[in-house]
Write a protein that holds these residues in place. Structure first.
Motif, short mmCIF file in Angstrom:
data_model
loop_
_atom_site.label_atom_id
_atom_site.label_comp_id
_atom_site.label_asym_id
_atom_site.label_seq_id
_atom_site.Cartn_x
_atom_site.Cartn_y
_atom_site.Cartn_z
N MET A 45 0.84 -1.21 0.00
CA MET A 45 0.00 0.00 0.00
C MET A 45 0.87 1.26 0.00
O MET A 45 0.58 2.22 -0.71
N ARG A 46 1.95 1.24 0.78
CA ARG A 46 2.85 2.39 0.85
C ARG A 46 3.51 2.64 -0.51
O ARG A 46 3.59 3.77 -0.98
N TYR A 47 3.99 1.56 -1.15
CA TYR A 47 4.64 1.70 -2.44
C TYR A 47 3.67 2.24 -3.50
O TYR A 47 4.01 3.16 -4.26
N ALA A 48 2.46 1.69 -3.53
CA ALA A 48 1.48 2.14 -4.51
C ALA A 48 1.11 3.60 -4.29
O ALA A 48 0.98 4.38 -5.24
N THR A 49 0.93 3.98 -3.03
CA THR A 49 0.58 5.36 -2.71
C THR A 49 1.69 6.32 -3.12
O THR A 49 1.43 7.39 -3.69
N LEU A 50 2.93 5.94 -2.85
CA LEU A 50 4.05 6.80 -3.24
C LEU A 50 4.18 6.90 -4.75
O LEU A 50 4.51 7.96 -5.29
N ARG A 51 3.93 5.79 -5.47
CA ARG A 51 3.98 5.84 -6.93
C ARG A 51 2.92 6.79 -7.48
O ARG A 51 3.18 7.59 -8.38
N GLY A 90 7.76 6.99 -13.64
CA GLY A 90 8.33 5.65 -13.66
C GLY A 90 9.82 5.66 -13.45
O GLY A 90 10.36 4.88 -12.66
N VAL A 91 10.50 6.56 -14.13
CA VAL A 91 11.95 6.67 -13.97
C VAL A 91 12.30 7.18 -12.57
O VAL A 91 13.21 6.65 -11.91
N ALA A 92 11.56 8.17 -12.09
CA ALA A 92 11.84 8.72 -10.76
C ALA A 92 11.59 7.68 -9.68
O ALA A 92 12.38 7.54 -8.74
N SER A 93 10.52 6.92 -9.79
CA SER A 93 10.22 5.93 -8.76
C SER A 93 11.22 4.78 -8.78
O SER A 93 11.46 4.16 -7.75
N PHE A 94 11.80 4.49 -9.93
CA PHE A 94 12.82 3.45 -10.00
C PHE A 94 13.98 3.80 -9.08
O PHE A 94 14.54 2.93 -8.41
N PHE A 95 14.36 5.05 -9.05
CA PHE A 95 15.49 5.47 -8.22
C PHE A 95 15.06 5.85 -6.80
O PHE A 95 15.76 5.55 -5.84
N LEU A 96 13.92 6.50 -6.65
CA LEU A 96 13.52 7.02 -5.35
C LEU A 96 12.87 5.97 -4.45
O LEU A 96 12.94 6.11 -3.22
N LEU A 97 12.24 4.98 -5.01
CA LEU A 97 11.46 4.04 -4.19
C LEU A 97 12.05 2.64 -4.14
O LEU A 97 11.33 1.66 -3.94
N ARG A 99 13.88 1.20 -1.83
CA ARG A 99 13.72 0.60 -0.50
C ARG A 99 12.28 0.11 -0.31
O ARG A 99 12.05 -1.01 0.18
N GLN A 100 11.31 0.91 -0.71
CA GLN A 100 9.91 0.50 -0.58
C GLN A 100 9.58 -0.67 -1.51
O GLN A 100 8.80 -1.55 -1.16
N ARG A 101 10.19 -0.69 -2.69
CA ARG A 101 9.98 -1.78 -3.62
C ARG A 101 10.53 -3.09 -3.05
O ARG A 101 9.92 -4.15 -3.17
N ASP A 102 11.70 -3.03 -2.40
CA ASP A 102 12.27 -4.22 -1.78
C ASP A 102 11.40 -4.73 -0.63
O ASP A 102 11.21 -5.94 -0.47
N ALA A 103 10.85 -3.80 0.16
CA ALA A 103 9.96 -4.20 1.26
C ALA A 103 8.69 -4.84 0.72
O ALA A 103 8.20 -5.84 1.25
N MET A 104 8.17 -4.29 -0.36
CA MET A 104 6.96 -4.85 -0.97
C MET A 104 7.26 -6.24 -1.54
O MET A 104 6.45 -7.16 -1.38
N SER A 105 8.40 -6.40 -2.16
CA SER A 105 8.78 -7.69 -2.71
C SER A 105 8.90 -8.74 -1.60
O SER A 105 8.45 -9.88 -1.76
N ALA A 106 9.50 -8.36 -0.49
CA ALA A 106 9.62 -9.28 0.64
C ALA A 106 8.25 -9.66 1.18
O ALA A 106 7.99 -10.82 1.52
N GLN A 107 7.34 -8.70 1.23
CA GLN A 107 5.98 -8.97 1.72
C GLN A 107 5.26 -9.95 0.78
O GLN A 107 4.63 -10.90 1.24
#
Length: 129
Positions: A45-51, A90-97, A99-107
């Motif tokens: 939810m956090r990753y999607a909201t930030l995107r 898309g490009v900005a979130s690749f670099f900025l997010l 950490r959140q993407r890794d947490a989402m992947s682990a979840q």
């Protein structure tokens, strides 16, 4: 004789060295673990909201740049701005997010592992009959 007789009769007990530090460390580790669980619980939810937030900000910036040039955005211009904002976000979130993407992947991985284990347990129960 001291004024407080209750404290005068009791021997003074000193903590073992490092006991207070160990209790504080254990408490802080527990709090950190709880915070990590809370963060991991809503990672998707956090990753999607930030995107979505990054997309809205990039759309607003592009719209402002176009408006600053004196043009009015209508018709296909809205579509082109949305596509540009999608590309930029898309490009900005690749670099900025990352950490959140890794947490989402682990979840997601934990959830699929639990579902696979549950599926295997159910299949094993059916085989026992």
């Amino acid at each position: 004789m001291p004024a407080d007789n209750k404290t005068a009769d009791k021997p003074e007990v000193q903590d073992a060295p490092g006991t207070a530090d160990a209790a504080t460390a254990t408490e802080s580790e527990t709090l950190a673990a709880g915070a990590a669980v809370a963060v991991a619980k809503h990672a998707t939810m956090r990753y999607a909201t930030l995107r979505i937030g990054i997309f809205i900000v990039s759309l607003a910036v592009l719209w402002g740049l176009v408006a600053a040039t004196g043009h009015i955005v209508t018709g296909n211009g809205v579509l082109y701005l949305a596509m540009g904002a999608l590309l930029i976000s898309g490009v900005a979130s690749f670099f900025l997010l990352s950490r959140q993407r890794d947490a989402m992947s682990a979840q997601v991985t934990r959830r699929t592992d639990r579902l696979a284990d549950r599926f295997e347990a159910n299949a094993a129960m059916e085989d026992e009959d």
